[in-house]
Enzyme design. Structure first.
Site, mmCIF file in Angstrom:
data_model
loop_
_atom_site.group_PDB
_atom_site.id
_atom_site.type_symbol
_atom_site.label_atom_id
_atom_site.label_comp_id
_atom_site.label_asym_id
_atom_site.label_seq_id
_atom_site.Cartn_x
_atom_site.Cartn_y
_atom_site.Cartn_z
ATOM 1 N N GLY A 135 0.839 -1.186 0.000
ATOM 2 C CA GLY A 135 0.000 0.000 0.000
ATOM 3 C C GLY A 135 0.876 1.239 0.000
ATOM 4 O O GLY A 135 2.010 1.208 0.485
ATOM 5 N N GLN B 11 3.500 9.980 0.842
ATOM 6 C CA GLN B 11 4.755 9.223 0.949
ATOM 7 C C GLN B 11 5.685 9.468 -0.234
ATOM 8 O O GLN B 11 6.870 9.169 -0.156
ATOM 9 C CB GLN B 11 4.462 7.724 1.058
ATOM 10 C CG GLN B 11 3.759 7.348 2.354
ATOM 11 C CD GLN B 11 3.598 5.849 2.453
ATOM 12 O OE1 GLN B 11 2.620 5.300 1.963
ATOM 13 N NE2 GLN B 11 4.547 5.171 3.077
ATOM 14 N N CYS C 284 6.063 0.235 7.488
ATOM 15 C CA CYS C 284 5.712 1.330 6.586
ATOM 16 C C CYS C 284 6.965 1.751 5.833
ATOM 17 O O CYS C 284 8.033 1.879 6.435
ATOM 18 C CB CYS C 284 5.172 2.500 7.411
ATOM 19 S SG CYS C 284 4.742 3.931 6.426
ATOM 20 N N LEU C 285 6.835 1.966 4.523
ATOM 21 C CA LEU C 285 7.999 2.385 3.724
ATOM 22 C C LEU C 285 8.556 3.712 4.223
ATOM 23 O O LEU C 285 9.737 3.994 4.044
ATOM 24 C CB LEU C 285 7.613 2.505 2.248
ATOM 25 C CG LEU C 285 7.189 1.194 1.563
ATOM 26 C CD1 LEU C 285 6.776 1.468 0.123
ATOM 27 C CD2 LEU C 285 8.303 0.162 1.611
ATOM 28 N N HIS D 40 -4.346 1.994 7.465
ATOM 29 C CA HIS D 40 -2.967 2.491 7.499
ATOM 30 C C HIS D 40 -2.765 3.593 6.441
ATOM 31 O O HIS D 40 -2.189 4.644 6.735
ATOM 32 C CB HIS D 40 -2.012 1.302 7.266
ATOM 33 C CG HIS D 40 -0.564 1.654 7.235
ATOM 34 N ND1 HIS D 40 0.342 1.195 8.172
ATOM 35 C CD2 HIS D 40 0.151 2.427 6.365
ATOM 36 C CE1 HIS D 40 1.547 1.678 7.876
ATOM 37 N NE2 HIS D 40 1.464 2.420 6.783
ATOM 38 N N GLU D 41 -3.268 3.341 5.221
ATOM 39 C CA GLU D 41 -3.043 4.306 4.132
ATOM 40 C C GLU D 41 -3.873 5.587 4.324
ATOM 41 O O GLU D 41 -3.379 6.695 4.070
ATOM 42 C CB GLU D 41 -3.348 3.681 2.765
ATOM 43 C CG GLU D 41 -2.511 2.467 2.402
ATOM 44 C CD GLU D 41 -1.027 2.621 2.659
ATOM 45 O OE1 GLU D 41 -0.505 3.737 2.567
ATOM 46 O OE2 GLU D 41 -0.390 1.603 2.978
HETATM 47 NI NI NI Z 1 2.708 3.506 5.559
#
Ligand code: NI
Length: 172
Positions: free
Chosen positions: A45, A50, A92-93, A134-135
């Protein structure tokens, strides 16, 4: 085009993202770039902040970067009828080098637009429900580390400070 992932504490990650009023070519390119970046960086995701765009658009593909079978683009996503509670490990990235358990609602209803501007309504549970929460949190300037205990958070902050200092020292 692959875009650079912004990582904590980049201020764009703490902003409330703007709704998309018109689905322009720019938005379509952003969606394509987000899918490409999500796959390349091994995510399931991704939210536009981001990649540095403070806009309400997210991409999801639970089949993962190897299969790439189920790509979704959700514009102006809203989550309704959140019910139940589950706890699972998240990463998370934008929060590299850290994973921890987070509590989320178990099921929900997603309302969003697709890339053609058509309304989507979807009942979700399990990983899809967790991923969407989360997103969508990203669009509200919230990271999963904002949801953990103070102690865990302090330990993570220490790690980040160390990395930032290291980076500065390396640049000298
Ligand atoms: Ni994330």
């Amino acid at each position: 085009m692959h875009r650079k992932i912004r990582t904590y504490p980049d201020p764009v990650l703490a902003q409330i993202a703007q709704p998309i009023t018109e689905i322009t070519d720019e938005i379509r390119i952003l969606a394509e770039d987000m899918l490409e970046t999500m796959y390349a960086d091994n995510g399931i995701g991704l939210a536009a902040p981001q990649v540095g765009e403070s806009l309400r658009i997210i991409t999801v593909d639970l089949s993962g970067p190897d299969k790439r079978e189920d790509p979704h683009v959700f514009i102006n996503p809203e989550l309704h009828d959140l019910k139940g509670e589950v706890e699972s490990e998240e990463g998370c990235l934008s929060v590299p080098g850290y994973r921890t358990n987070v509590k989320r609602a178990e099921c929900l209803k997603l309302c969003a637009l697709d890339l053609d501007g058509k309304p989507i309504e979807m009942h979700c549970d399990q990983l899809m429900a967790i991923c969407l929460q989360h997103e969508v949190d990203h669009l509200d300037g919230i990271l999963f580390i904002d949801k953990i205990s103070k102690l865990k958070r302090t330990l993570y902050e220490r790690k980040v400070k160390k990395w930032l200092k290291q980076k500065k020292d390396d640049e000298k």
